[in-house]
Scaffold this motif. Structure first.
Motif, PDB file in Angstrom:
ATOM      1  N   GLY A  92      19.594 -14.369 -49.176  1.00  0.00           N
ATOM      2  CA  GLY A  92      18.181 -14.060 -49.240  1.00  0.00           C
ATOM      3  C   GLY A  92      17.348 -15.002 -50.076  1.00  0.00           C
ATOM      4  O   GLY A  92      17.872 -15.815 -50.843  1.00  0.00           O
ATOM      5  N   GLU A  93      16.046 -14.868 -49.900  1.00  0.00           N
ATOM      6  CA  GLU A  93      15.087 -15.672 -50.657  1.00  0.00           C
ATOM      7  C   GLU A  93      14.282 -14.763 -51.578  1.00  0.00           C
ATOM      8  O   GLU A  93      13.507 -13.928 -51.110  1.00  0.00           O
ATOM      9  CB  GLU A  93      14.145 -16.418 -49.707  1.00  0.00           C
ATOM     10  CG  GLU A  93      14.833 -17.457 -48.848  1.00  0.00           C
ATOM     11  CD  GLU A  93      13.840 -18.311 -48.060  1.00  0.00           C
ATOM     12  OE1 GLU A  93      12.611 -18.119 -48.236  1.00  0.00           O
ATOM     13  OE2 GLU A  93      14.291 -19.167 -47.275  1.00  0.00           O
ATOM     14  N   ASP A  94      14.486 -14.926 -52.884  1.00  0.00           N
ATOM     15  CA  ASP A  94      13.688 -14.211 -53.872  1.00  0.00           C
ATOM     16  C   ASP A  94      13.206 -15.222 -54.906  1.00  0.00           C
ATOM     17  O   ASP A  94      13.929 -15.554 -55.854  1.00  0.00           O
ATOM     18  CB  ASP A  94      14.493 -13.101 -54.550  1.00  0.00           C
ATOM     19  CG  ASP A  94      13.614 -12.206 -55.420  1.00  0.00           C
ATOM     20  OD1 ASP A  94      12.533 -12.668 -55.837  1.00  0.00           O
ATOM     21  OD2 ASP A  94      14.003 -11.054 -55.678  1.00  0.00           O
ATOM     22  N   PRO A  95      11.988 -15.751 -54.744  1.00  0.00           N
ATOM     23  CA  PRO A  95      11.482 -16.781 -55.654  1.00  0.00           C
ATOM     24  C   PRO A  95      11.203 -16.276 -57.053  1.00  0.00           C
ATOM     25  O   PRO A  95      10.998 -17.085 -57.966  1.00  0.00           O
ATOM     26  CB  PRO A  95      10.189 -17.237 -54.969  1.00  0.00           C
ATOM     27  CG  PRO A  95       9.778 -16.087 -54.120  1.00  0.00           C
ATOM     28  CD  PRO A  95      11.044 -15.452 -53.656  1.00  0.00           C
ATOM     29  N   SER A  96      11.215 -14.963 -57.252  1.00  0.00           N
ATOM     30  CA  SER A  96      10.959 -14.423 -58.589  1.00  0.00           C
ATOM     31  C   SER A  96      12.233 -14.246 -59.408  1.00  0.00           C
ATOM     32  O   SER A  96      12.173 -13.821 -60.566  1.00  0.00           O
ATOM     33  CB  SER A  96      10.238 -13.069 -58.476  1.00  0.00           C
ATOM     34  OG  SER A  96      11.090 -12.088 -57.929  1.00  0.00           O
ATOM     35  N   PHE A 102      17.482  -7.287 -58.814  1.00  0.00           N
ATOM     36  CA  PHE A 102      16.373  -7.893 -58.072  1.00  0.00           C
ATOM     37  C   PHE A 102      15.090  -7.058 -58.016  1.00  0.00           C
ATOM     38  O   PHE A 102      14.066  -7.553 -57.553  1.00  0.00           O
ATOM     39  CB  PHE A 102      16.825  -8.203 -56.636  1.00  0.00           C
ATOM     40  CG  PHE A 102      17.856  -9.282 -56.543  1.00  0.00           C
ATOM     41  CD1 PHE A 102      17.487 -10.620 -56.580  1.00  0.00           C
ATOM     42  CD2 PHE A 102      19.205  -8.980 -56.429  1.00  0.00           C
ATOM     43  CE1 PHE A 102      18.430 -11.624 -56.509  1.00  0.00           C
ATOM     44  CE2 PHE A 102      20.162  -9.978 -56.353  1.00  0.00           C
ATOM     45  CZ  PHE A 102      19.778 -11.304 -56.392  1.00  0.00           C
ATOM     46  N   GLY A 103      15.140  -5.805 -58.455  1.00  0.00           N
ATOM     47  CA  GLY A 103      13.969  -4.957 -58.333  1.00  0.00           C
ATOM     48  C   GLY A 103      13.913  -4.287 -56.967  1.00  0.00           C
ATOM     49  O   GLY A 103      14.730  -4.559 -56.088  1.00  0.00           O
ATOM     50  N   THR A 104      12.908  -3.444 -56.777  1.00  0.00           N
ATOM     51  CA  THR A 104      12.839  -2.647 -55.548  1.00  0.00           C
ATOM     52  C   THR A 104      12.156  -3.353 -54.387  1.00  0.00           C
ATOM     53  O   THR A 104      12.402  -3.025 -53.224  1.00  0.00           O
ATOM     54  CB  THR A 104      12.079  -1.330 -55.818  1.00  0.00           C
ATOM     55  OG1 THR A 104      10.764  -1.644 -56.310  1.00  0.00           O
ATOM     56  CG2 THR A 104      12.813  -0.487 -56.853  1.00  0.00           C
ATOM     57  N   SER A 105      11.292  -4.325 -54.681  1.00  0.00           N
ATOM     58  CA  SER A 105      10.504  -4.955 -53.618  1.00  0.00           C
ATOM     59  C   SER A 105      11.024  -6.323 -53.196  1.00  0.00           C
ATOM     60  O   SER A 105      10.433  -6.976 -52.336  1.00  0.00           O
ATOM     61  CB  SER A 105       9.041  -5.086 -54.062  1.00  0.00           C
ATOM     62  OG  SER A 105       8.941  -5.884 -55.231  1.00  0.00           O
ATOM     63  N   SER A 106      12.135  -6.757 -53.781  1.00  0.00           N
ATOM     64  CA  SER A 106      12.704  -8.051 -53.423  1.00  0.00           C
ATOM     65  C   SER A 106      13.137  -8.066 -51.962  1.00  0.00           C
ATOM     66  O   SER A 106      13.655  -7.064 -51.450  1.00  0.00           O
ATOM     67  CB  SER A 106      13.916  -8.349 -54.307  1.00  0.00           C
ATOM     68  OG  SER A 106      14.684  -9.422 -53.796  1.00  0.00           O
ATOM     69  N   PRO A 107      12.945  -9.170 -51.248  1.00  0.00           N
ATOM     70  CA  PRO A 107      13.460  -9.265 -49.873  1.00  0.00           C
ATOM     71  C   PRO A 107      14.962  -8.984 -49.806  1.00  0.00           C
ATOM     72  O   PRO A 107      15.450  -8.434 -48.812  1.00  0.00           O
ATOM     73  CB  PRO A 107      13.150 -10.713 -49.484  1.00  0.00           C
ATOM     74  CG  PRO A 107      11.992 -11.096 -50.346  1.00  0.00           C
ATOM     75  CD  PRO A 107      12.216 -10.388 -51.649  1.00  0.00           C
ATOM     76  N   ILE A 108      15.670  -9.347 -50.869  1.00  0.00           N
ATOM     77  CA  ILE A 108      17.119  -9.095 -50.909  1.00  0.00           C
ATOM     78  C   ILE A 108      17.386  -7.600 -51.030  1.00  0.00           C
ATOM     79  O   ILE A 108      18.238  -7.046 -50.314  1.00  0.00           O
ATOM     80  CB  ILE A 108      17.762  -9.880 -52.067  1.00  0.00           C
ATOM     81  CG1 ILE A 108      17.684 -11.382 -51.777  1.00  0.00           C
ATOM     82  CG2 ILE A 108      19.213  -9.442 -52.283  1.00  0.00           C
ATOM     83  CD1 ILE A 108      18.148 -12.272 -52.916  1.00  0.00           C
ATOM     84  N   SER A 109      16.656  -6.910 -51.900  1.00  0.00           N
ATOM     85  CA  SER A 109      16.829  -5.466 -52.064  1.00  0.00           C
ATOM     86  C   SER A 109      16.470  -4.700 -50.797  1.00  0.00           C
ATOM     87  O   SER A 109      17.135  -3.728 -50.428  1.00  0.00           O
ATOM     88  CB  SER A 109      15.977  -4.961 -53.231  1.00  0.00           C
ATOM     89  OG  SER A 109      16.384  -5.538 -54.449  1.00  0.00           O
ATOM     90  N   LEU A 110      15.414  -5.135 -50.133  1.00  0.00           N
ATOM     91  CA  LEU A 110      15.009  -4.471 -48.892  1.00  0.00           C
ATOM     92  C   LEU A 110      16.093  -4.594 -47.827  1.00  0.00           C
ATOM     93  O   LEU A 110      16.370  -3.649 -47.083  1.00  0.00           O
ATOM     94  CB  LEU A 110      13.701  -5.080 -48.390  1.00  0.00           C
ATOM     95  CG  LEU A 110      12.460  -4.850 -49.273  1.00  0.00           C
ATOM     96  CD1 LEU A 110      11.267  -5.633 -48.720  1.00  0.00           C
ATOM     97  CD2 LEU A 110      12.125  -3.368 -49.375  1.00  0.00           C
ATOM     98  N   ALA A 111      16.730  -5.770 -47.780  1.00  0.00           N
ATOM     99  CA  ALA A 111      17.795  -5.983 -46.796  1.00  0.00           C
ATOM    100  C   ALA A 111      19.029  -5.152 -47.121  1.00  0.00           C
ATOM    101  O   ALA A 111      19.609  -4.500 -46.241  1.00  0.00           O
ATOM    102  CB  ALA A 111      18.149  -7.462 -46.731  1.00  0.00           C
ATOM    103  N   THR A 112      19.465  -5.162 -48.373  1.00  0.00           N
ATOM    104  CA  THR A 112      20.671  -4.404 -48.736  1.00  0.00           C
ATOM    105  C   THR A 112      20.466  -2.907 -48.549  1.00  0.00           C
ATOM    106  O   THR A 112      21.408  -2.191 -48.199  1.00  0.00           O
ATOM    107  CB  THR A 112      21.099  -4.693 -50.179  1.00  0.00           C
ATOM    108  OG1 THR A 112      20.038  -4.335 -51.084  1.00  0.00           O
ATOM    109  CG2 THR A 112      21.465  -6.165 -50.369  1.00  0.00           C
TER     110      THR A 112
END
Length: 358
Positions: A31-35, A56-66
């Protein structure tokens, strides 16, 4: 008859330990998480969504995918962030380094989820990686049906790419990919995911004609048949996704069985002899793997045809010892070992051409 052929090299000379039991459903989110640049290229296995969100937090693209992977009942998922500091304080995606390290570090994964979609400039890099290393890539696209077809058509596809489109702009690419990957993860490699229920994703709003057009271009979507299900099981290249998954399964099981054979003989102070008898031992070991696969339902059962001939669900051909070159005998290289396996409940055939170094 649809076929899937592959050249497989099996080197037993460096084997030092028995291979662990395979699962064939290990999911990784690339995933891509620039933050979260401090997490660049750090592969971690997560056993709950709360563990992912702690990193990664709740709104990270990685968190959303997992979250969508876990929603399918998957027990664990790996994740890795491809975003890094370019040295000037700017975040850039480095897929080349991350994907190469997955192989160099021997990370265990079978199914890839990405948080980008098929139109992204890095999509082809991930597609090529999947084909080279025989990993299933669930590649998503969010948008209208015509744009989806255009995006996927621009890629040089291979049999390991499972394309899926959706028109819900409130759904991220990683969420769509994660949901479908989670479904795949729960299925045996030889089970196609067509019409399997997807949790946490509504059916797409495409018209029937658009769904038909997507499927004709080997792109799946989510349709409603009383519940949200995956519409088709075709790979982006026109084959069926269960064929490459089964091919990878057979190749790995054969490799592991031969490694176990070598180690078992080594513990007895012996080795696989490079001789007619040794070649037959290799053949018998491969046949045992195929017999197990047949008993599991992966391969077609043997049957007797109308002429009284036995038709087997698999065949193993090995070379005659006298036909092997002196150079190959000296190097203990066994070429021209061919496995032909017929999938259960289909006309599909898998052919593996093995080169075995004893």
């Amino acid at each position: 008859m649809p076929t899937a052929e592959s050249a497989v090299t099996i080197n037993l000379q460096d084997a030092t330990a028995a291979a662990p039991a395979e699962t064939y459903g290990e999911v990784i989110v690339v995933g891509e998480d620039p933050s979260k640049l401090t997490f660049f290229n750090q592969v971690k296995t997560y056993y709950s969504q709360s563990e992912v969100e702690a990193d990664f937090g709740t709104s990270s693209p990685i968190s959303l995918a997992t979250a969508k992977v876990f929603a399918q009942g998957v027990l664990r998922v790996k994740a890795v962030n491809v975003m890094k500091d370019d040295g000037t304080g700017n975040a850039v995606a480095d897929y080349v380094t991350v994907l190469a390290d997955l192989e160099d570090k021997k990370v265990d994964y079978d199914i890839m989820v990405v948080t980008i979609d098929a139109s992204d400039a890095n999509a082809q890099t991930v597609v090529d990686h999947a084909g080279t290393y025989h990993k299933v890539l669930v590649l998503p696209f969010i948008g209208d049906a015509t744009s989806a077809q255009t995006a996927f058509a621009a890629l040089t596809a291979n049999e390991y790419v499972f394309a899926v489109a959706h028109d819900d702009v409130n759904l991220s690419a990683g969420e769509l990919g994660g949901a479908v990957a989670g479904v795949l993860s729960k299925l045996q490699p030889w089970i196609p995911p067509e019409w399997y229920n997807v949790q946490g994703v509504n059916a797409a709003g495409y018209k029937s004609s658009e769904v038909d057009s997507l499927e004709q271009n080997n792109i799946a979507t989510i349709v409603d048949v009383g519940k949200a299900v995956i519409s088709t099981a075709k790979s982006l290249d026109g084959s069926w996704i269960d064929i490459p998954r089964t091919k990878a399964y057979l190749a790995t099981e054969i490799r592991n069985a031969l490694i176990s054979l070598k180690l078992r003989l080594a513990n007895m102070g012996s080795k696989i002899p490079y001789s007619p008898a040794g070649i037959q031992t290799v053949k018998a070991t491969i046949e045992q793997v195929l017999r197990v696969a047949q008993n599991l339902g992966a391969l077609r059962e043997d049957y007797v045809d109308s002429d009284g001939n036995l038709v087997k669900g698999y065949e193993v051909q090995v070379p005659d010892f006298d036909s092997i070159s002196d150079a190959d005998k000296s190097a203990r290289i066994l070429r021209n070992v061919r496995v032909t396996a017929y999938l259960s409940g289909a006309v599909s055939r898998i052919t593996l051409d093995l080169v075995i170094t004893l």
